[in-house]
Design a protein around this motif. Structure first.
Motif, PDB file in Angstrom:
ATOM      1  N   VAL A   1       0.837  -1.208   0.000  1.00 30.17           N
ATOM      2  CA  VAL A   1       0.000   0.000   0.000  1.00 30.17           C
ATOM      3  C   VAL A   1       0.871   1.257   0.000  1.00 30.17           C
ATOM      4  O   VAL A   1       0.594   2.222  -0.713  1.00 30.17           O
ATOM      5  CB  VAL A   1      -0.959  -0.001   1.210  1.00 30.17           C
ATOM      6  CG1 VAL A   1      -1.682   1.335   1.333  1.00 30.17           C
ATOM      7  CG2 VAL A   1      -1.974  -1.134   1.088  1.00 30.17           C
ATOM      8  N   SER A   2       1.955   1.245   0.783  1.00 32.27           N
ATOM      9  CA  SER A   2       2.837   2.405   0.868  1.00 32.27           C
ATOM     10  C   SER A   2       3.494   2.732  -0.468  1.00 32.27           C
ATOM     11  O   SER A   2       3.832   3.881  -0.739  1.00 32.27           O
ATOM     12  CB  SER A   2       3.928   2.167   1.923  1.00 32.27           C
ATOM     13  OG  SER A   2       3.359   2.083   3.212  1.00 32.27           O
ATOM     14  N   HIS A   3       3.699   1.699  -1.304  1.00 32.73           N
ATOM     15  CA  HIS A   3       4.371   1.897  -2.583  1.00 32.73           C
ATOM     16  C   HIS A   3       3.403   1.942  -3.769  1.00 32.73           C
ATOM     17  O   HIS A   3       3.839   2.192  -4.893  1.00 32.73           O
ATOM     18  CB  HIS A   3       5.369   0.756  -2.844  1.00 32.73           C
ATOM     19  CG  HIS A   3       6.608   0.817  -2.021  1.00 32.73           C
ATOM     20  ND1 HIS A   3       6.676   0.307  -0.745  1.00 32.73           N
ATOM     21  CD2 HIS A   3       7.846   1.331  -2.283  1.00 32.73           C
ATOM     22  CE1 HIS A   3       7.893   0.493  -0.264  1.00 32.73           C
ATOM     23  NE2 HIS A   3       8.615   1.110  -1.169  1.00 32.73           N
ATOM     24  N   CYS A   4       2.123   1.710  -3.541  1.00 37.40           N
ATOM     25  CA  CYS A   4       1.219   1.428  -4.660  1.00 37.40           C
ATOM     26  C   CYS A   4       1.029   2.601  -5.614  1.00 37.40           C
ATOM     27  O   CYS A   4       0.698   2.403  -6.776  1.00 37.40           O
ATOM     28  CB  CYS A   4      -0.133   0.938  -4.148  1.00 37.40           C
ATOM     29  SG  CYS A   4      -1.157   2.235  -3.392  1.00 37.40           S
ATOM     30  N   GLY A   5       1.208   3.831  -5.129  1.00 41.56           N
ATOM     31  CA  GLY A   5       1.041   4.993  -5.994  1.00 41.56           C
ATOM     32  C   GLY A   5      -0.378   5.497  -6.104  1.00 41.56           C
ATOM     33  O   GLY A   5      -0.644   6.476  -6.810  1.00 41.56           O
ATOM     34  N   TYR A   6      -1.330   4.846  -5.398  1.00 39.66           N
ATOM     35  CA  TYR A   6      -2.722   5.267  -5.409  1.00 39.66           C
ATOM     36  C   TYR A   6      -3.182   5.554  -3.980  1.00 39.66           C
ATOM     37  O   TYR A   6      -2.961   4.736  -3.082  1.00 39.66           O
ATOM     38  CB  TYR A   6      -3.629   4.181  -5.998  1.00 39.66           C
ATOM     39  CG  TYR A   6      -3.278   3.779  -7.409  1.00 39.66           C
ATOM     40  CD1 TYR A   6      -3.738   4.517  -8.494  1.00 39.66           C
ATOM     41  CD2 TYR A   6      -2.487   2.663  -7.654  1.00 39.66           C
ATOM     42  CE1 TYR A   6      -3.415   4.145  -9.795  1.00 39.66           C
ATOM     43  CE2 TYR A   6      -2.163   2.287  -8.949  1.00 39.66           C
ATOM     44  CZ  TYR A   6      -2.628   3.034 -10.016  1.00 39.66           C
ATOM     45  OH  TYR A   6      -2.302   2.664 -11.296  1.00 39.66           O
ATOM     46  N   HIS A   7      -3.825   6.699  -3.779  1.00 43.59           N
ATOM     47  CA  HIS A   7      -4.385   7.016  -2.467  1.00 43.59           C
ATOM     48  C   HIS A   7      -5.870   6.662  -2.514  1.00 43.59           C
ATOM     49  O   HIS A   7      -6.727   7.497  -2.796  1.00 43.59           O
ATOM     50  CB  HIS A   7      -4.199   8.500  -2.145  1.00 43.59           C
ATOM     51  CG  HIS A   7      -4.425   8.811  -0.707  1.00 43.59           C
ATOM     52  ND1 HIS A   7      -3.753   9.804  -0.037  1.00 43.59           N
ATOM     53  CD2 HIS A   7      -5.231   8.255   0.225  1.00 43.59           C
ATOM     54  CE1 HIS A   7      -4.144   9.856   1.213  1.00 43.59           C
ATOM     55  NE2 HIS A   7      -5.050   8.915   1.392  1.00 43.59           N
ATOM     56  N   LEU A   8      -6.149   5.386  -2.224  1.00 41.15           N
ATOM     57  CA  LEU A   8      -7.490   4.838  -2.389  1.00 41.15           C
ATOM     58  C   LEU A   8      -8.337   5.027  -1.129  1.00 41.15           C
ATOM     59  O   LEU A   8      -7.806   5.094  -0.014  1.00 41.15           O
ATOM     60  CB  LEU A   8      -7.402   3.348  -2.729  1.00 41.15           C
ATOM     61  CG  LEU A   8      -6.689   3.021  -4.042  1.00 41.15           C
ATOM     62  CD1 LEU A   8      -6.420   1.529  -4.140  1.00 41.15           C
ATOM     63  CD2 LEU A   8      -7.519   3.503  -5.231  1.00 41.15           C
TER      64      LEU A   8
END
Length: 340
Positions: free
Chosen positions: A267-274
């Motif tokens: 999540v920290s690296h995913c690049g999306y603030h979902l």
């Protein structure tokens, strides 16, 4: 002149005092925020775990403790083969958690579909779509680290943990003790990851080891363990495994912690603030600027002042859990640049 000098010194002292109070206040706010996050997570896990157990017991008509009965059956099947049970529990389940979560993210990264998810991209002009050649290289490195680094380390960790007791014992830890261990593992990871990560940013080490990870200035989930083998051992694996080793944790707690740690770093690296997921703004900013935001929870960054620039940015204002469907880069847009 004497009066002016004294006044200047006094004003300087007052300003220094105010700065000190702000620093202490900021650190205290960061500690409270971390405590709130951990505490809320534990409460949710407790509520979810108790509810899930109750519903499963009713659904299957199980008598007694559902999870203990399930573990007992598994334990008896592997009786006399604890090493194999430990390896499967600490490699198979966490690896599945990693690749299921990253598989879903990779579909979006490679295809840009479903398009509504791309609205939540943090660095809106990057990875749209992701570079296939760069991605292939990253996947090869990730698989190498998992098979040839993580696998052998897990075997060694089993024999290390047997010195403390039997990590595959017949009785599961109590639910609440398991939650306490998860919290302690989070604290151990924060301390070890912050200092090891910051060490790899030293110029003597960065260009030889950590620079590889920072090839992705706009990260995606799978590159969370895209790293030089030495960094993978010292900064990815050790901070995660030392908590269970120090606590002498049961396999059930250890496996759950590894799953949480891998999903968290994804999540920290995913690049999306979902929506409804932890904010990845903190670590995404680290990839963007390199010399800020080294930790996980942010407490040590506040203590050492390595989040000072981050706290002056729009990314910091967006560093919250999104509870609506409106992307934060729309509700908190960048300040328009002044026309020269």
């Amino acid at each position: 002149m004497t009066v002016d000098s004294g006044t200047g010194n006094m004003n300087g002292a007052v300003k220094a005092s105010v700065r000190g109070q702000e620093g202490h206040g900021g650190l205290w706010e960061s500690v409270k925020k971390a405590a709130f996050i951990i505490g809320s997570g534990l409460l949710l896990l407790a509520a979810f775990g108790n509810s899930l157990t109750w519903h499963l017991q009713r659904f299957w008509g199980a008598s007694g403790d559902f999870w203990q009965n399930l573990w007992t059956k598994l334990y008896l099947k592997f009786e006399g083969h604890d090493a194999a049970l430990f390896f499967l529990g600490t490699m198979l389940l966490p690896t599945l958690a990693f690749w299921v979560s990253n598989g879903l993210l990779l579909l979006v990264d490679m295809t840009g579909k479903p398009s509504f998810i791309t609205r939540y991209r943090i660095q809106v002009d990057k990875n749209n779509p992701v570079d296939p050649a760069k991605l292939r290289h990253a996947l090869q490195t990730v698989l190498f680290n998992q098979v040839f680094i993580s696998g052998p380390m897990v075997v060694g960790i089993y024999y290390l943990m047997t010195w403390r007791g039997n990590p595959c014992g017949p009785e599961l830890p109590t639910f609440h003790w398991g939650l306490m261990e998860l919290a302690m593992c989070g604290i151990v990871e924060e301390i070890m990851f912050y200092y090891s990560h910051r060490l790899f940013h030293h110029p003597a080490l960065y260009k030889h080891f950590h620079k590889q990870h920072h090839e992705w200035t706009a990260p995606i989930g799978v590159v969370s363990i895209y790293a030089h083998p030495l960094e993978h051992v010292l900064s990815n694996m050790l901070p995660a495994v030392m908590g269970p080793v120090l606590l002498g944790s049961h396999l059930a707690t250890t496996s759950l912690w590894y799953c949480l740690a891998l999903v968290s770093t994804t999540v920290s690296h995913c690049g999306y603030h979902l929506p409804l997921l932890p904010s990845p703004e903190f670590h995404d900013y680290h990839h963007l600027k390199f010399n800020q935001c080294y930790g996980v929870l942010g407490v040590l960054d506040r203590l050492h002042g390595t989040d000072a620039k981050f706290r002056q940015t729009k990314q910091y204002q967006r560093h919250i859990m999104l509870t609506s469907l409106t992307p934060l880069n729309e509700s908190i847009p960048e300040t328009p640049k002044k026309v020269q």
